[in-house]
Every structure is written in structure tokens, then in C-alpha cells.
Enzyme design. Structure first.
Site: not given
Length: 226
Positions: A13, A18, A36, A126-129, A169
Site C-alpha cells: 500500500d 499510482r 473522488d 504525502n507528496c507523491e504529486d 507540503r
């Protein structure tokens, strides 16, 4: 085959999943979208046309800006309002975006993005983008492209709704910069964008048609034209 969908199941997980594909991709374009969000098909088609004009850009709907605070010496992840006020952005969130499949390999290979930062993503959830935005900027030296569109968010809460969201972030930006400097002996290469792609065809068409109708009515009533 046409109209075939493959659902991949990862053994662990991780938010980074992604961007990790198990089976080879058959298309150059990859649509990255949160579960979503709802985006009209017409808007997606328009975004795809924009991406086709520059396949190495990160095309998306949610731009953000970051900045270096010279007083504190820290990186700051800024609120959406900064982009809204200035029209300038440096990060395109992958919550709804289109990117080239080659960037998925670059994301996980370790040649560009430090593997330690992938571990940081798993640790902080967090912060994969931000990581993917860095990969695209570093490889392409191309600014992201902001598509003005209709995006419906159906959830009431998420990572971005937390009180420490902007602090977390900002820390990610600092950690990424530190790890990139250590690995590549240079700072993170961000590319600032100022482009906003707006689909004006439909509104303009409707406006033109309305003017034409009004013109015909006026000529008929006042000049007797058929």
C-alpha cells in the site's frame, strides 16, 4: 483490445503505486485522477488535445506555486490563491492530469528521483504529486500547462483538508531539495508556467449564433429583408 480495462493490484500500500504500472502501457498518454473527482468527458477530450500539442508537458487542472522564503531560508508550498492572484504556477497536481508514460519509469527508476524520497512519501503518506511534478520538470525543462475546466470534487475531506497540510507540503519541498542536491549536486529544477488553456469554442459559437439570429430579426422588422 478496444474498451478493455485492466485493474492492477499491488502487493504493498503506497501512494506512489499510482505511478507504478505492472503491465506495459499501450498508450503514450496516462490520465492520473483521484477517485473522488468527476470530470466531464468533453473536458477530458479537450485536455487530451492540449496534451497532444506538447506531449512532454504535465497537463492538468490544479496548479500550485511554491517559493523560497529568504527570511526563514525555507521552501514554502503556497495556497491556491497565490496562483489565482498572479497567474503563475510551478507545480501541477496529479490529482487530475495527463502525462507521458515515460515519466512513470523515471519516477521509480532512482536515476532522477532519489529513492530516499520515495521512502519519505511512504512514511508521510504525502507528496507523491510533488515528486512527479519534479520528475517532469527535470526531464522536460517544460512548464506545466493549466487547463481551465470543470472539476467536481465529491469528497468532503482528504489530505489537503488537514490543518498541517501546507506545513507538511513545505517540508516535502525542503526534503526533496536536500536529497536532490545530495544526489545530483544541484538544486531542484522547477519550471514556472503562466499558460492557461481555455476552451473558447463552445461559448464563442453560441455567442456568434445569437448575434446572427438577432441581426436577422432586426433586418426583417426594420428593413423588410427576408
Amino acid at each position: 483490445p478496444k474498451n478493455k480495462f485492466v485493474i492492477e493490484i499491488h502487493s504493498n500500500d503506497s501512494l506512489s503505486n499510482r505511478f507504478r504500472v505492472i503491465a506495459p502501457l499501450l498508450t503514450e498518454a496516462v490520465l492520473s485522477i483521484d477517485d473522488d473527482l468527476i470530470i466531464p468527458c468533453e473536458e477530458l477530450s479537450n485536455s487530451m488535445r492540449i496534451w497532444l500539442s506538447n506531449k512532454w508537458a504535465l497537463v492538468g487542472f490544479s496548479p500550485r506555486m511554491h517559493a523560497y522564503d529568504i527570511v526563514s531560508g525555507n521552501w514554502r508550498y503556497l495556497k491556491w490563491q497565490h496562483t489565482w492572484w498572479s497567474g503563475v504556477y510551478s507545480i501541477m497536481l496529479t490529482k487530475a492530469s495527463i502525462l507521458h508514460r515515460d515519466y512513470l519509469t523515471s519516477f521509480s527508476s532512482g536515476s532522477l528521483l532519489p529513492t530516499e524520497f520515495l521512502e519519505h512519501i511512504d512514511k508521510t503518506r504525502n507528496c507523491e504529486d510533488i515528486a512527479m511534478a519534479y520528475v517532469v520538470a527535470a526531464k522536460s525543462r517544460t512548464p506545466p500547462v493549466w487547463v481551465k475546466s470543470i472539476v467536481y470534487e465529491v469528497s468532503k475531506g482528504g489530505i489537503s483538508s488537514g490543518q498541517s497540510h501546507f506545513i507538511d507540503r513545505s517540508k516535502c519541498l525542503a526534503v526533496l531539495d536536500h536529497m536532490v542536491r545530495k544526489k545530483h549536486k544541484k538544486a531542484v529544477s522547477w519550471v514556472v508556467g503562466r499558460q492557461k488553456a481555455v476552451n473558447l469554442l463552445a461559448p464563442w459559437t453560441r455567442w456568434t449564433s445569437t448575434v446572427q439570429i438577432i441581426t436577422v430579426v432586426i433586418r426583417h422588422w426594420f428593413f423588410g429583408d427576408e
